[in-house]
Design a protein around this motif. Structure first.
Motif, PDB file in Angstrom:
ATOM      1  N   LEU A 178       0.833  -1.201   0.000  1.00 46.30           N
ATOM      2  CA  LEU A 178       0.000   0.000   0.000  1.00 46.30           C
ATOM      3  C   LEU A 178       0.868   1.253   0.000  1.00 46.30           C
ATOM      4  O   LEU A 178       2.040   1.210   0.391  1.00 46.30           O
ATOM      5  CB  LEU A 178      -0.925  -0.009   1.215  1.00 46.30           C
ATOM      6  N   PRO A 179       0.323   2.392  -0.434  1.00 46.69           N
ATOM      7  CA  PRO A 179       1.090   3.644  -0.451  1.00 46.69           C
ATOM      8  C   PRO A 179       1.546   4.042   0.956  1.00 46.69           C
ATOM      9  O   PRO A 179       0.997   3.557   1.960  1.00 46.69           O
ATOM     10  CB  PRO A 179       0.086   4.658  -1.024  1.00 46.69           C
ATOM     11  N   PRO A 180       2.544   4.912   1.069  1.00 47.74           N
ATOM     12  CA  PRO A 180       3.035   5.346   2.384  1.00 47.74           C
ATOM     13  C   PRO A 180       1.916   5.941   3.240  1.00 47.74           C
ATOM     14  O   PRO A 180       1.044   6.642   2.740  1.00 47.74           O
ATOM     15  CB  PRO A 180       4.096   6.392   2.036  1.00 47.74           C
ATOM     16  N   LYS A 211     -10.868  -5.947  -7.059  1.00 48.55           N
ATOM     17  CA  LYS A 211     -11.155  -4.567  -7.451  1.00 48.55           C
ATOM     18  C   LYS A 211     -12.185  -3.899  -6.554  1.00 48.55           C
ATOM     19  O   LYS A 211     -12.596  -2.762  -6.826  1.00 48.55           O
ATOM     20  CB  LYS A 211     -11.652  -4.538  -8.901  1.00 48.55           C
ATOM     21  N   ASN A 212     -12.592  -4.590  -5.494  1.00 44.74           N
ATOM     22  CA  ASN A 212     -13.670  -4.046  -4.672  1.00 44.74           C
ATOM     23  C   ASN A 212     -13.442  -4.383  -3.199  1.00 44.74           C
ATOM     24  O   ASN A 212     -14.178  -5.171  -2.609  1.00 44.74           O
ATOM     25  CB  ASN A 212     -15.024  -4.593  -5.134  1.00 44.74           C
ATOM     26  N   GLY A 231      -6.974  -0.109  -5.773  1.00 44.76           N
ATOM     27  CA  GLY A 231      -6.569   0.629  -6.965  1.00 44.76           C
ATOM     28  C   GLY A 231      -6.177   2.068  -6.718  1.00 44.76           C
ATOM     29  O   GLY A 231      -5.627   2.718  -7.629  1.00 44.76           O
ATOM     30  N   GLN A 232      -6.420   2.619  -5.536  1.00 45.50           N
ATOM     31  CA  GLN A 232      -6.056   4.001  -5.270  1.00 45.50           C
ATOM     32  C   GLN A 232      -4.572   4.103  -4.929  1.00 45.50           C
ATOM     33  O   GLN A 232      -3.952   3.138  -4.467  1.00 45.50           O
ATOM     34  CB  GLN A 232      -6.901   4.568  -4.126  1.00 45.50           C
ATOM     35  N   ASN A 275     -11.108  11.900  -3.314  1.00 45.02           N
ATOM     36  CA  ASN A 275     -10.212  12.667  -4.171  1.00 45.02           C
ATOM     37  C   ASN A 275     -10.138  14.136  -3.803  1.00 45.02           C
ATOM     38  O   ASN A 275      -9.639  14.941  -4.575  1.00 45.02           O
ATOM     39  CB  ASN A 275     -10.659  12.535  -5.640  1.00 45.02           C
ATOM     40  N   ASN A 276     -10.639  14.493  -2.621  1.00 46.04           N
ATOM     41  CA  ASN A 276     -10.632  15.896  -2.220  1.00 46.04           C
ATOM     42  C   ASN A 276      -9.987  16.031  -0.840  1.00 46.04           C
ATOM     43  O   ASN A 276     -10.667  16.096   0.177  1.00 46.04           O
ATOM     44  CB  ASN A 276     -12.067  16.435  -2.183  1.00 46.04           C
TER      45      ASN A 276
END
Length: 441
Positions: A178-180, A211-212, A231-232, A275-276
């Motif tokens: 996963l991302p940091p 995917k879910n 996927g993010q 996304n905000n």
């Protein structure tokens, strides 16, 4: 056609119509010697076999498989050869023993050979360690979560940021990096970086839902919330609003969290705009901020087998009169049920009801996604009990200590505590896990 009854816990066949005082519950198997066909008759009390060359001993195979209490034993049995795999598959199809059924958790414990990356499993139903099944789950002091057969491990990077990796040692699935995550690891205790991500949970098995699925993490010293969807490439950080959280679960398609003062809140992660970052989502409190007169500051949320939202409070006492904050042991638990009340404006509130008994249920709490099972489905599992692992995390582990040795079984009826696995003083934490198993179908 010859009928035999196969008894759980027996070492013999009993002819049709025979009885045995004090015998274990019986399963009746009908064996039909029809040389050229193979079939299964789906009945409530009988299973009919026509298995060609195996017709002389499938009942014996059933007896053996009946006595294997753990799914992982069925996997080992099936791995011997193709014929044994076929018979194991036939057994699980016929009995539906594992079909849509909650499995009994096992305890992932340190390997005795001091291999830091490999762990072994302890079965509470059999009271033994599976030393010959070694799982690679690399962590230094603790695993940061267990859910759907996946483990969450944490690795440090620069400037207080950590990375979370999801691993499933039971399958050949690739690790999910996963991302940091901005966990703000203290420069004064960098070796305790795993403490800064106390729990990670998943909404679904990434293998079955690649995917879910959603990953939710408690992070930082005072336990804030973040989540990320499949996927993010970045985490969504929930508005802390001066609130720290003690536990989190997925319940009725939403995330429910309990604060350090016992309040309950919910978050719709599926309907949230991730996304905000300038407008982080917020937890919606469903209760007063302090719904308890006195609170234990260590609690769990778990969905009962009936679908109720249970709130488990864990109480401690000093161990051997010691003053150190970490040197304490579990005194007992209290259980509450939260009842959600829908409001006309589309919102909801909740009120709590104390639960004196959970009946046939057994709860498993710790660093894992909390689990409830029906004890009567599993030999050796105690009903009306809470199986707990040591998951206490001090905010000052260097001064308070970090020994992991507070595990046991709390009986709600009489308030007694017994041991499920006696652990020697060890800084590596044990954690509950439910090995994935599809019945070999």
């Amino acid at each position: 056609m010859r009928e035999v009854e196969v008894g759980y816990g027996s070492n013999e066949f009993i002819g049709s119509g025979a009885t045995r005082p004090g015998a274990a519950p019986l399963r009746r198997c009908s064996i039909s010697k029809v040389a050229e066909s193979s079939s299964i008759s789906w009945r409530t009390t009988a299973v009919s076999f026509s298995i060609g060359e195996w017709a002389s001993y499938p009942a014996l195979v059933f007896l053996i498989l009946d006595k294997l209490l753990e799914p992982i034993d069925h996997v080992r049995f099936a791995a011997v050869c193709k014929k044994w795999h076929s018979m194991s598959k036939l057994y699980n199809q016929a009995t539906q023993r594992w079909h849509n059924k909650q499995l009994l958790p096992m305890l992932l414990i340190p390997n005795q050979d001091k291999d830091n990356d490999r762990r072994v499993l302890y079965s509470i139903s059999e009271g033994r360690i599976y030393n010959n099944i070694q799982l690679q789950v690399p962590f230094k002091r603790r695993c940061s979560g267990s859910c759907h057969g996946w483990f969450a491990t944490v690795d440090p990077t620069d400037q207080g940021v950590v990375t979370v990796t999801l691993r499933n040692p039971f399958t050949k699935a690739n690790p999910i990096c996963l991302p940091p995550l901005n966990a703000h690891v203290s420069v004064y205790q960098p070796s305790y970086y795993e403490h800064y991500v106390p729990k990670v949970i998943l909404s679904a098995d990434p293998t079955q839902n690649p995917k879910n699925y959603v990953v939710v993490a408690l992070y930082r010293c005072w336990f804030e919330l973040a989540f990320i969807k499949a996927g993010q490439n970045a985490w969504t950080y929930v508005n802390p609003a001066a609130i720290s959280y003690g536990d989190v679960i997925f319940y009725k398609s939403q995330v429910y969290a309990v604060t350090s003062f016992g309040a309950i809140g919910s978050l719709d992660v599926y309907g949230t705009d991730s996304n905000n970052p300038s407008q982080p989502p917020s937890i919606k409190l469903l209760t007063p901020r302090k719904p308890f007169r006195s609170y234990c500051f260590h609690a769990y949320l778990v969905e009962s087998t009936k679908g109720d939202l249970l709130h488990i409070l864990r109480y401690y006492v000093p161990k051997d009169g010691a003053y150190r904050f970490r040197n304490r042991q579990t005194l007992g638990f209290a259980v509450y049920k939260w009842v959600l009340n829908d409001e006309e404006d589309g919102g909801s509130t909740a009120h709590k009801v104390e639960v004196k008994s959970i009946g046939d249920e057994a709860l498993f709490v710790g660093d894992n996604h909390s689990i409830s099972v029906l004890a009567s489905n599993f030999p050796g599992c105690q009903p009306n009990s809470i199986y707990y692992a040591d998951d206490f995390l001090s905010t000052s582990p260097l001064s308070d200590g970090d020994e992991a040795n507070d595990m046991g079984i709390f009986n709600l009826e009489d308030g007694t505590i017994t041991q499920h696995y006696s652990v020697k003083t060890n800084t590596q934490r044990a954690i509950w896990v439910v090995p994935p198993f599809n019945g070999l179908c």
